[in-house]
Design an enzyme around this catalytic site. Sequence first.
Site, PDB file in Angstrom:
ATOM      1  N   LYS A 100     -66.282 -21.611 -45.481  1.00  0.00           N
ATOM      2  CA  LYS A 100     -65.202 -22.121 -44.809  1.00  0.00           C
ATOM      3  C   LYS A 100     -64.420 -20.645 -44.567  1.00  0.00           C
ATOM      4  O   LYS A 100     -63.772 -20.534 -43.322  1.00  0.00           O
ATOM      5  CB  LYS A 100     -64.276 -23.041 -45.465  1.00  0.00           C
ATOM      6  CG  LYS A 100     -63.050 -23.367 -44.731  1.00  0.00           C
ATOM      7  CD  LYS A 100     -62.282 -24.559 -45.508  1.00  0.00           C
ATOM      8  CE  LYS A 100     -61.611 -23.771 -46.871  1.00  0.00           C
ATOM      9  NZ  LYS A 100     -60.725 -24.886 -47.433  1.00  0.00           N
ATOM     10  N   ASP A 180     -94.853  -6.716 -37.855  1.00  0.00           N
ATOM     11  CA  ASP A 180     -93.503  -6.808 -37.382  1.00  0.00           C
ATOM     12  C   ASP A 180     -92.801  -7.989 -37.500  1.00  0.00           C
ATOM     13  O   ASP A 180     -93.398  -9.044 -37.893  1.00  0.00           O
ATOM     14  CB  ASP A 180     -93.751  -6.705 -35.754  1.00  0.00           C
ATOM     15  CG  ASP A 180     -92.557  -5.767 -35.125  1.00  0.00           C
ATOM     16  OD1 ASP A 180     -91.435  -5.574 -35.906  1.00  0.00           O
ATOM     17  OD2 ASP A 180     -92.583  -5.324 -34.017  1.00  0.00           O
ATOM     18  N   GLY A 338     -86.442   3.507 -35.811  1.00  0.00           N
ATOM     19  CA  GLY A 338     -86.367   4.698 -35.078  1.00  0.00           C
ATOM     20  C   GLY A 338     -86.605   5.885 -36.008  1.00  0.00           C
ATOM     21  O   GLY A 338     -86.195   7.022 -35.603  1.00  0.00           O
TER      22      GLY A 338
END
Length: 384
Positions: A100, A180, A338
Amino acid sequence: MLPFIKNRALLSEMSAEPHALASFRIDATRHEPGLIEEIALGQSIGAWDERFVDKETLERKCARIVTFETREGYHWATVAFPWNLWHGQLGWLLTLLFGKMSFYEGVQLADVWFQPTCFGESRLPGPAHGIASVRAMTGAAPNTPLLMGILKPNVAMSADAICSLYQECAEAGVHIVKDDEIRHDESEKYVLERVSTVASLQARRNFKTLYAVHLQITSGIDELFVRALENAGASALLVNTWTAGLGELQKLRSLTRLPILAHPALAGAFGIRETTATIHPRVTLARFPRAAGADFSLFPSPYGKLGLQRDIAVDIAQCCTTKDGWHVNETIPVPSAGIRPEHGPMARADFGFDFVLNAGTGIFASKESVSASVAAFRKELYGQ
């Protein structure tokens, strides 16, 4: 009034019941201090009414405010949630902590940790393998980082093609090769086919390189399929923790001793910066995956295209490996995204030796061969 513990009272004042502890940071310009009592009371026992539940039970199940202070424009509070509220179910605990409260702007779930008594055979088991165990499995040298390769792109790639790339990586000195996170198969038979194909090569060539197959979890874990993967020779499993669910990661840990890699897909939606995150990255990428039993936690490095801030990335790694109160194996940090060879020395400076450097396109999409790309990584990472 329920027995809240305030003003930095000692946790020893609470009962022997194990507790999960959560730190909240609340924007003081948006919310009154009373919001923390709403979290403790409303998120543990809701509306307190002895007409329906006896007072003793309510007091036993009520969360406690352990610390509270206001500084630098924020209310900071620590709240302890007793085991009998969440019974070791981490997905449910997250609902209590922030379900909540996620709708309140200016409220951050800043940290989560556990009393030592939350761990053990009948409680949270933690990761199955620490860094020493993984080094032994993969043949990695002591006091050195490990190198991982992401098969990119391996969507629809055949089992034979994956096996060929796996062989190149294993021969070149990669310790772990993984699917992947977007790898998907329309049938489980294709998953089993590539696992068994790689496993057969592993056995013939005595390769120690792990292959982490993506376990697609869309409607709950199939225990029989996990057994089938083990029988086919799976050496590790990759799970998209935050799309599959914490509970599924936790269930998987209970079903297998295979190393589990926790992928962070979707976790960035909770925020990546100290000041703006709704759930701090240390919670989503270290605390909860470790408590659920992930052996590896992948997260964006400070160097690549997604780049977490360096201090946050280092904090995540430290939360994965700290011994302080965590009576379980470490979760191995895996800086990713990367990654190029020149990042190796930076990663060693930031993360020490107990981590895995995770490269995808830097290995599989460079102008060099896979073996030449891996050699460049190993030269930077190990000076070889």
